[in-house]
Motif scaffolding. Structure first.
Motif, short mmCIF file in Angstrom:
data_model
loop_
_atom_site.label_atom_id
_atom_site.label_comp_id
_atom_site.label_asym_id
_atom_site.label_seq_id
_atom_site.Cartn_x
_atom_site.Cartn_y
_atom_site.Cartn_z
N ASN A 246 -26.80 7.86 39.66
CA ASN A 246 -27.76 6.83 38.56
C ASN A 246 -29.02 6.72 39.73
O ASN A 246 -28.87 6.55 40.41
CB ASN A 246 -27.04 5.80 37.84
CG ASN A 246 -26.76 4.74 38.88
OD1 ASN A 246 -27.70 4.75 40.31
ND2 ASN A 246 -26.08 3.63 38.83
N THR A 252 -22.12 8.46 40.15
CA THR A 252 -21.47 8.39 38.89
C THR A 252 -20.31 9.17 38.02
O THR A 252 -19.26 9.77 37.50
CB THR A 252 -22.81 8.97 37.61
OG1 THR A 252 -23.82 10.27 37.82
CG2 THR A 252 -23.82 7.45 37.69
N GLU A 269 -15.35 10.18 37.11
CA GLU A 269 -16.63 9.47 36.29
C GLU A 269 -16.51 7.91 36.17
O GLU A 269 -15.29 7.61 36.09
CB GLU A 269 -16.65 10.74 35.35
CG GLU A 269 -17.29 12.10 35.19
CD GLU A 269 -17.15 12.46 33.64
OE1 GLU A 269 -18.51 12.37 32.94
OE2 GLU A 269 -15.49 12.49 32.94
N THR A 271 -18.94 4.38 34.73
CA THR A 271 -19.69 3.40 33.90
C THR A 271 -20.16 2.21 34.98
O THR A 271 -18.89 1.62 35.18
CB THR A 271 -19.86 3.72 32.36
OG1 THR A 271 -18.54 2.78 32.49
CG2 THR A 271 -19.23 4.88 31.85
N TYR A 272 -20.95 1.93 34.88
CA TYR A 272 -21.35 0.34 34.84
C TYR A 272 -21.60 -0.45 34.03
O TYR A 272 -22.45 -0.21 32.77
CB TYR A 272 -22.47 0.44 35.98
CG TYR A 272 -22.06 1.40 37.49
CD1 TYR A 272 -21.72 0.68 38.74
CD2 TYR A 272 -22.11 3.63 37.32
CE1 TYR A 272 -21.40 1.59 39.90
CE2 TYR A 272 -21.75 4.11 38.32
CZ TYR A 272 -21.19 3.13 39.33
OH TYR A 272 -20.64 3.88 40.20
#
Length: 272
Positions: A246, A252, A269, A271-272
């Motif tokens: 990202n 990511t 994968e 996510t944050y």
């Protein structure tokens, strides 16, 4: 252990030292820190093994990683992770499968003590052992392993000894020797890294856990393994990993390839 831990990957064997900026980010309040929220793993050839987990925190402290069939809980003392317990979940019930406690000296991991295979017959775990870490002046770390017989309580030193080479918070080389009166094996792994952030960079205390992926400063892009069995030297083989990042330099997507460099082993994968 470990399906949940495999979401973060296994065996980077890295030790990161925190800069002042990292200390500020890891102050424990978690106000501005970038933290992983979900981890999804896809195995193209084994879709039944696909998984998705959510990660929970208390500030910057890791509380748990929870999936449909498993969960890992973490315990802190101050800013140090001192215990990790893995559970298998079946019919809504938790069943402990693995437990490890960590001991530190001068802010470095000194010992990890584990138990596994918890059953009614072995309520405290059938298999027990520990690893002891010695930090050498040249920057290498020696790891000695021990196992304890459940019935006798007698501890035996393992013939496996690991020597880890640390450079800027990354393990660049791992040499594992196995020596008995009748056998001598040497397993060597060399690692190459990118210059980006690992997904767990801002998790308090995680950088001290030797043996866990993403406890390193950066992300592994290439692992080359060499094996020597007695006088026989085997051909080295290589595993490569690619990433998408990202705007803040955190991955990511991670794609791990088999030795042929083409077949995808797993896709992770974040996510944050």
């Amino acid at each position: 252990m470990k399906k949940i831990l495999c979401l973060f990957g296994v065996l980077t064997l890295a030790l990161a030292s925190c800069s002042k900026d990292d200390d500020d980010n890891n102050s424990g309040n978690g106000t501005n820190a970038i933290l992983v929220k979900t981890v999804t793993v896809t195995y193209p050839e084994y879709p039944s093994e696909n998984s998705e987990s959510g990660v929970t925190y208390n500030g910057n402290k890791l509380v748990s990683v929870s999936g449909k069939d498993s969960r890992t809980d973490y315990t802190y003392e101050g800013n140090l992770i001192v215990k990790q317990i893995d559970y298998e979940i079946e019919d809504g019930k938790d069943s402990k499968s693995y437990e490890v406690s960590y001991r530190y000296t001068n802010g470095k991991l000194a010992e990890s003590i584990y138990s596994e295979n918890f059953t009614s017959q072995y309520p405290f775990g059938q298999y027990k052992g520990r690893s002891v870490y010695t930090y050498n002046p040249d920057g290498t770390v020696k790891r000695d392993s021990y196992s304890t017989d459940y019935n006798t309580g007698i501890e035996t030193k393992s013939p496996y000894i690991a020597l880890l080479t640390l450079v800027n918070g990354n393990i660049t080389k791992s040499v594992v020797t196995y020596t008995t009166p009748s056998s001598h094996y040497v397993y060597t792994s060399e690692y190459e890294y990118d210059t980006k952030n690992t997904p767990l960079k801002n998790v308090l205390g995680y950088s001290l856990l030797l043996g866990e992926d993403e406890s390193s400063s950066n992300n592994i892009v290439k692992r080359t393994k060499f094996s020597v069995y007695g006088s026989e030297v085997l051909e080295p083989y290589v595993n490569k990993t690619t990433y998408e990042y990202n705007a803040n330099g955190y991955p990511t997507k991670k794609i791990e390839y088999r030795e042929d460099g083409v077949t995808v082993e797993a896709i992770t994968e974040y996510t944050y």
